[in-house]
Enzyme design. Structure first.
Site, PDB file in Angstrom:
ATOM      1  N   GLU A 458       0.903  -0.976  -0.021  1.00 50.29           N
ATOM      2  CA  GLU A 458       0.059   0.006   0.000  1.00 50.29           C
ATOM      3  C   GLU A 458       0.881   1.366  -0.057  1.00 50.29           C
ATOM      4  OE1 GLU A 458      -2.933  -0.310   3.050  1.00 50.29           O
ATOM      5  OE2 GLU A 458      -3.719  -2.248   2.258  1.00 50.29           O
ATOM      6  N   GLU A 557      -4.118  -9.926   1.014  1.00 50.52           N
ATOM      7  CA  GLU A 557      -4.531  -9.877   2.210  1.00 50.52           C
ATOM      8  C   GLU A 557      -5.897 -10.068   2.265  1.00 50.52           C
ATOM      9  OE1 GLU A 557      -3.836  -6.204   4.116  1.00 50.52           O
ATOM     10  OE2 GLU A 557      -1.633  -6.220   4.040  1.00 50.52           O
TER      11      GLU A 557
END
Length: 655
Positions: A458, A557
């Site tokens: 991210e 994830e």
């Protein structure tokens, strides 16, 4: 998965490539087609996927990444949700910022600072999971909490993890902590206050919160007495300026923040009592101390009582990482403790991958309190019963070397590792991590143990002042790694992981694998729709990006918390306790039942988040959002949570 994307079917044996005539998995897919979104116009079918948001909420000039923009963040999880629930997993510490300098992803007017997620449609819009074929089946430290105190005597246990302690506690925008995954305090009401005089300065990284207790890695458990002391210290923080821990020699002892609490008063009017009032004031002091001690003990006892299952300390328990090794030696597959950990009939190897961060791997704190090799070995022993693939988020503090050593000591010949490198705006941090990556690869003779290197997690939210700048920076680092690998004949994939809707043609071009973080819980989807929603989102936003290429796609994830409230797509702002995504053991069981075995049958590659609870993240919980510390399959003592059932998938295992 490579080549053409494959359909995710809820009927066994219905696994086949998607063709142009195939209808969308759910009726809601057609919603996207009714809106005109930006088309990236990239060759090879790299078209930007349509968002379910209407154009009226798009922000011009922001590349569809502004507040409430079409496709902002994850459409469904959304950029706004990502900003209010950023599931961070790496060294997310803004080490070169000051208290008033908020990075873009946390600024109040940052792109996506509102929540553009459209509430889930009626149940008919998704295939209900009722129709699916469900299977049966550190180093701790006591932070200076404003007027919080030094740990009471005996609380400085260097081998136990505390539910309220961590070497990498974060403080909102100042220090989100390494490898953390917490919700951001959008209202700016951060739970901790940093004392600049107590910050360890290594020359490049700052705002790592030093704490008063250090905990080694003998176990993840926190004895009730230690937990009570920790809770008492937090609740009875006023004692910090009066009492000093007798265990100070074992680690640094930090008093309360200057100017707060009794210590400040002690330096003021209490330091020079008026004539004739000494006895009376001493009486008041004693009374206050006794009252606070009692309150602290009660609250601390309550905290200790909530720890649940705790790992029983063996007679050979040690206080530090070095002490652990001195007492227990270098643990391996023939160690009695390891044999016990690797013989849990309730654990099943049904997960393609697991996200993992060893405890105590915050730089520079780990230089003074090194993480424990034996504790990492214990973790890997447990993880080996759940998966053959482990993912790391960074290289600091020899964490990669410790995992490799554990795999070797346990003789896990089938275990593979995804290397991780943390990327943010701090060039010194990035260079240190990259150099450590290169060093690990240079020292490892057989690179077949590595499945790839993930450069940044991210990073589009932390590698630049804007998403465009962050993407440019990220791609430059990926290019550097690729050049280094080519020069040194290192043949492993290079990737990055980011929110599912952040991927575009340029990022796909730079990465060998499309790795998307997809969390249905933060989309406000009810658990009976979560598995279907997860597949739908991934299929429509990420699989399509690799059409016509040989690039793999991995959900980097995905998971579900075991408690802490419910999320309706806008945090804990739900009309009632049963609305939206509800955190709980039953819900966690259902999501696993609906997702795990069918994903295994369908060949879906993903990393489950996560194996172990991270209790220190309790500092990021809020009034209505108390799930940050509850994402693990197991408690910190490596015990499977009460009532949790990992599907056995009929004996089928992940490879």
């Amino acid at each position: 998965m490579s080549g053409d994307p494959r359909s995710f079917s809820f009927n066994q044996g219905d696994d086949h490539p998607i063709d142009s005539s195939q209808q969308p998995l759910h009726p809601t897919n057609t919603m996207a087609d009714s809106y005109s979104d930006r088309n990236w116009g990239a060759p090879g079918g790299l078209d930007h996927t349509h968002s379910m948001r209407t154009q009226s909420t798009a922000t011009p000039g922001m590349d569809n990444l502004g507040p409430a923009a079409v496709g902002g963040g994850i459409s469904g999880i959304a950029l706004g949700v990502a900003n209010s629930h950023d599931r961070q997993s790496g060294v997310d510490a803004f080490r070169d910022t000051d208290g008033g300098n908020f990075p873009a992803e946390r600024g109040y007017n940052a792109p996506g600072s509102d929540n553009p997620y459209v509430p889930p449609p009626p149940a008919a819009a998704y295939d209900s999971s009722d129709n699916l074929t469900a299977r049966s089946g550190a180093y701790g430290s006591s932070a200076a909490l404003a007027a919080a105190a030094s740990a009471p005597a005996g609380a400085s246990n260097t081998s136990r993890r505390s539910f309220v302690d961590s070497p990498y506690q974060g403080v909102g925008a100042l220090d989100a902590g390494p490898y953390q995954r917490q919700s951001v305090y959008n209202n700016g009401d951060y739970p901790l206050v940093i004392n600049p005089d107590e910050i360890i300065d290594d020359g490049d990284d700052g705002f790592a919160l030093p704490n008063s207790k250090s905990a080694g890695h003998k176990s993840r458990a926190v004895p009730a007495a230690a937990a009570g002391a920790a809770g008492g210290a937090a609740a009875g923080g006023l004692l910090g300026g009066i009492f000093k821990s007798k265990a100070a020699a074992e680690g640094p002892s930090y008093g309360p923040v200057p100017g707060a609490g009794i210590e400040a008063a002690e330096k003021g009017q209490w330091a020079k009592p008026k004539p004739g009032t000494g006895s009376r004031k001493r009486g008041w002091i004693v009374g206050i101390i006794l009252a606070v001690v009692i309150v602290g003990a009660i609250v601390g006892g309550a905290v200790g009582g909530t720890l649940g299952n705790r790992e029983k300390e063996s007679p050979s328990s040690s206080e530090t990482a070095s002490g652990d090794e001195k007492v227990n030696g270098d643990l391996g597959k023939d160690s009695d403790e390891i044999k016990s950990l690797m013989n849990n009939p309730n654990l099943h190897k049904v997960f393609p991958g697991m996200d993992y961060t060893p405890w105590g791997t915050q730089y520079p704190l780990c230089q003074k309190y090194p993480p424990s090799q034996n504790n990492v070995t214990r973790d890997i022993a447990v993880l080996s019963q759940l998966t053959n693939t482990v993912r790391l988020y960074g290289t600091d503090c020899n964490q990669t070397e410790m995992v490799l050593h554990a795999i070797d000591r346990l003789e896990l010949t089938e275990m593979k590792l995804w290397l991780g490198v943390w990327i943010d705006t701090n060039k010194t941090t990035c260079e240190r991590q990259l150099n450590q990556l290169y060093d690990v690869l240079d020292k490892t003779k057989d690179h077949s143990i590595f499945k790839g290197a993930i450069i940044g997690n991210e990073a589009l939210y932390r590698a630049g002042s804007s998403i465009a700048e962050a993407e440019k920076t990220l791609i430059s680092y990926m290019t550097e790694v690729r050049d280094h690998f080519k020069k040194n004949n290192i043949n492993i994939p290079i990737a990055t992981s980011d929110l599912g809707d952040n991927w575009n043609a340029e990022l796909v071009k730079a990465s060998d694998v499309v790795m998307a973080n997809v969390h249905p819980f933060f989309a406000g989807v009810s658990v009976d729709l979560a598995a279907s929603w997860t597949w739908d989102f991934w299929n429509n936003h990420n699989l399509v990006l690799t059409k016509g290429t040989d690039k793999k796609q991995i959900i980097s994830e995905v998971g579900w918390p075991s408690g802490g409230g419910n999320d309706c797509g806008d945090g804990g702002n739900c009309p009632n306790d049963s609305a939206g995504s509800v955190a709980g053991i039953d819900e966690m069981n259902q999501f696993m039942s609906d997702w795990v075995c069918q994903a295994l049958d369908n060949g879906t590659d993903y990393f489950w988040f996560e194996a172990f609870d991270e209790p220190w993240k309790i500092v990021y919980n809020t009034k209505n959002e108390n799930w940050e510390d509850k994402w693990g399959l197991m408690d910190p003592a490596r015990n499977l949570k009460d009532g949790l059932k990992i599907p056995d998938c009929g004996g089928k295992t992940a490879t």
